[in-house]
Design an enzyme around this catalytic site. Structure first.
Site, mmCIF file in Angstrom:
data_model
loop_
_atom_site.group_PDB
_atom_site.id
_atom_site.type_symbol
_atom_site.label_atom_id
_atom_site.label_comp_id
_atom_site.label_asym_id
_atom_site.label_seq_id
_atom_site.Cartn_x
_atom_site.Cartn_y
_atom_site.Cartn_z
ATOM 1 N N HIS A 33 59.406 122.306 37.673
ATOM 2 C CA HIS A 33 59.844 120.910 37.813
ATOM 3 C C HIS A 33 58.825 119.967 37.142
ATOM 4 O O HIS A 33 58.076 120.375 36.268
ATOM 5 C CB HIS A 33 60.090 120.562 39.282
ATOM 6 C CG HIS A 33 61.073 121.479 39.930
ATOM 7 N ND1 HIS A 33 62.424 121.387 39.730
ATOM 8 C CD2 HIS A 33 60.879 122.558 40.760
ATOM 9 C CE1 HIS A 33 63.043 122.332 40.420
ATOM 10 N NE2 HIS A 33 62.127 123.074 41.053
ATOM 11 N N GLU A 48 57.932 118.978 45.582
ATOM 12 C CA GLU A 48 57.673 120.317 45.033
ATOM 13 C C GLU A 48 56.922 120.261 43.716
ATOM 14 O O GLU A 48 56.028 121.081 43.459
ATOM 15 C CB GLU A 48 58.990 121.081 44.842
ATOM 16 C CG GLU A 48 58.770 122.506 44.337
ATOM 17 C CD GLU A 48 60.038 123.215 43.931
ATOM 18 O OE1 GLU A 48 59.934 124.335 43.376
ATOM 19 O OE2 GLU A 48 61.127 122.656 44.151
ATOM 20 N N HIS A 101 56.729 127.932 41.981
ATOM 21 C CA HIS A 101 57.618 126.996 42.670
ATOM 22 C C HIS A 101 57.343 127.018 44.167
ATOM 23 O O HIS A 101 56.661 127.912 44.685
ATOM 24 C CB HIS A 101 59.080 127.382 42.440
ATOM 25 C CG HIS A 101 59.565 127.134 41.053
ATOM 26 N ND1 HIS A 101 60.482 126.165 40.734
ATOM 27 C CD2 HIS A 101 59.256 127.747 39.870
ATOM 28 C CE1 HIS A 101 60.729 126.169 39.433
ATOM 29 N NE2 HIS A 101 59.999 127.137 38.883
ATOM 30 N N GLU A 181 58.135 131.950 44.445
ATOM 31 C CA GLU A 181 58.459 130.952 45.467
ATOM 32 C C GLU A 181 57.397 131.080 46.550
ATOM 33 O O GLU A 181 57.440 131.979 47.386
ATOM 34 C CB GLU A 181 59.858 131.191 46.040
ATOM 35 C CG GLU A 181 61.000 131.054 45.042
ATOM 36 C CD GLU A 181 61.365 129.603 44.767
ATOM 37 O OE1 GLU A 181 60.611 128.692 45.184
ATOM 38 O OE2 GLU A 181 62.426 129.376 44.146
#
Length: 467
Positions: A33, A48, A101, A181
């Site tokens: 992101h 995030e 992430h 993640e």
């Protein structure tokens, strides 16, 4: 001082002969992101994109301190498209790609860490992968598992395992790629961890540790081979090392190579033990100068990994007829030579009597001990033929002879190959290996006893036996 000098010389040799073993990793770290794309929003207000960047910077610092080269797709709060991230990565000539992430879920009780990779066994027609990533599935999975293990070990997060998913950055690149993640921003406990700088540091250490275990690809000629999973597992456990950055999976296995592998498994040389194993002799794959066995011109077309089925998805090299290293081929057998095959009537032959085995052969000590223990015998012409191909029948017999703890016998139901009748000298061994799912036929109804054993087949057989 002298010891240090020898160490430096040894490392220089490794760099020249096996360059991937001596060089640091080159890693692309991708902070997910950024900019106009904030990613998930945490229950505690965290964005995030900020968490991803902070952990990515920490991973970079740790890896660079350890001597690795790290390139970031972004170093600040900017937006980069998924396509540009992959394009940038493909230009770096790096060893691997890690996208970092944080996660989110509609159920706030869900927490933990997971790692995503692309699995070519579960393709998505709507989201096709690059040809390279389909081939690299085993490497990406190995990297993913290593990073996950280290991450949960350092951060103490819940282990949610690996996830096969066709996310863009994990499926469209050209090097082993994963998406990490770290934890769930939608869960209060995980979000609290992500909020703490010390906890993010632990996550970064875990990711860096997992990345460091990755071994740069050496077996480029085996990437799309049906036996790649077994080849990688044996490489990871130091049972095979390759030669000139290749494994030559379709090349016929030589008798010397087979015995060397058996020695690594069963430690039958007199000075061999698991503790000093790597100090005793050269790797299986270091070929002697006089080994001139040609590489097969046939290549396997399958990109599937081998899952307990030797007979599927393979195109073997053209096979020459073989005679047994230990026994004569049945067609050539005389009453005298047949007695040499009987394991109860073995004749010990001193290795130095063999005309084609010199003391400077890389497998001399292994072959000598195999002869001394009665695992193999020579030919009537006083040769042992260490550099010639070994047949599938020979492998079956010798393996069972060395594996002397095995007291099983094949059942009648197992005797089903059209080309292996019960009276054949190798029948019992072949059918026993079939019953144990160690070495299957080339088809459901044929075994191919006189066909050359390939290096890929040996890798799968050993992998099944050990793991």
């Amino acid at each position: 001082m002298e010891k240090c000098k020898h160490t430096i010389i040894f490392l220089m040799i490794l760099f020249v002969v096996f360059p991937n073993y001596a060089q640091a990793l080159k890693v692309v770290i991708d902070a997910g992101h950024g900019g106009k794309d904030p990613g998930a929003l945490g229950v505690n207000g965290l964005k995030e994109k900020d968490v991803n960047l902070d952990i990515s910077l920490k991973v970079r610092n740790i890896l660079e301190e350890r001597g690795h080269e790290v390139i970031l797709t972004r170093e600040s709060d900017i937006y980069i498209s998924l396509q540009d991230r992959v394009k940038f990565t493909n230009q770096q000539n790096a060893d691997l790609f890690v996208s970092i992430h944080a996660n989110a879920h509609h159920d706030p009780s869900v927490k933990g860490s997971l790692v995503i990779y692309y699995n070519n066994q579960y393709p998505d027609e709507d989201y096709p992968a690059s040809k390279a990533m389909s081939t690299l599935t085993p490497y990406s999975r190995t990297l993913a598992q290593s990073v996950l293990n280290e991450l949960i070990g350092e951060a103490g997060t819940k282990d949610l395992g690996l996830m096969s998913k066709a996310v863009y950055v994990a499926r469209m690149g050209s090097i082993p790629s994963i998406l990490v993640e770290t934890a769930f921003l939608s869960n209060e406990e995980d979000a609290a961890k992500l909020f703490e700088e010390s906890e993010r540091q632990k996550m970064a250490i875990g990711i860096a540790n997992g990345v460091e275990t990755f071994v740069p690809i050496t077996f480029w000629d085996a990437l799309d081979h049906w036996a790649i999973t077994s080849i990688i597992r044996l490489q990871d456990n130091d049972l095979i090392y390759g030669y000139n950055n290749s494994y030559e999976p379709n090349r016929s296995l030589t008798r010397a190579e087979f015995l060397a592998m058996m020695d690594r498994i069963f430690y039958f040389t007199s000075d061999k033990s698991p503790e000093n194993e790597q100090e005793t002799h050269e790797p299986l794959d270091n070929l002697s100068d006089d080994q001139n066995t040609p590489i097969s011109e046939e290549e396997t077309e399958s990109t599937q990994e081998n899952d307990l089925s030797d007979q599927d998805n393979r195109n073997h090299e053209q096979n020459n007829s073989n005679t047994d290293l230990n026994e004569t081929n049945e067609k050539e057998s005389t009453s005298v030579l047949s007695s040499k095959f009987d394991s109860n009537k073995q004749t010990k032959i001193e290795t130095n009597d063999f005309k084609d085995l010199s003391t400077d052969h890389w497998a001399f000590e292994i072959i000598q001990e195999a002869v001394n223990k009665g695992y193999i015998l020579g030919y009537p012409d006083e040769t042992i033929r260490p550099n010639e191909p070994i047949s599938r029948a020979e492998v079956s017999v010798i393996f069972n002879r060395i594996w002397n703890e095995n007291e099983m016998t094949a059942t009648e139901e197992t005797f089903s190959y059209e080309d292996v009748s019960e009276e054949k000298w190798y029948a019992e061994s072949i059918y026993l290996l079939k019953e144990l799912s160690l070495l299957n036929g080339i088809t459901e109804s044929t075994f191919g006893p006189e066909r050359n054993m390939t290096r890929a087949e040996l890798a799968v057989m050993v992998d099944r036996f050990l793991y």
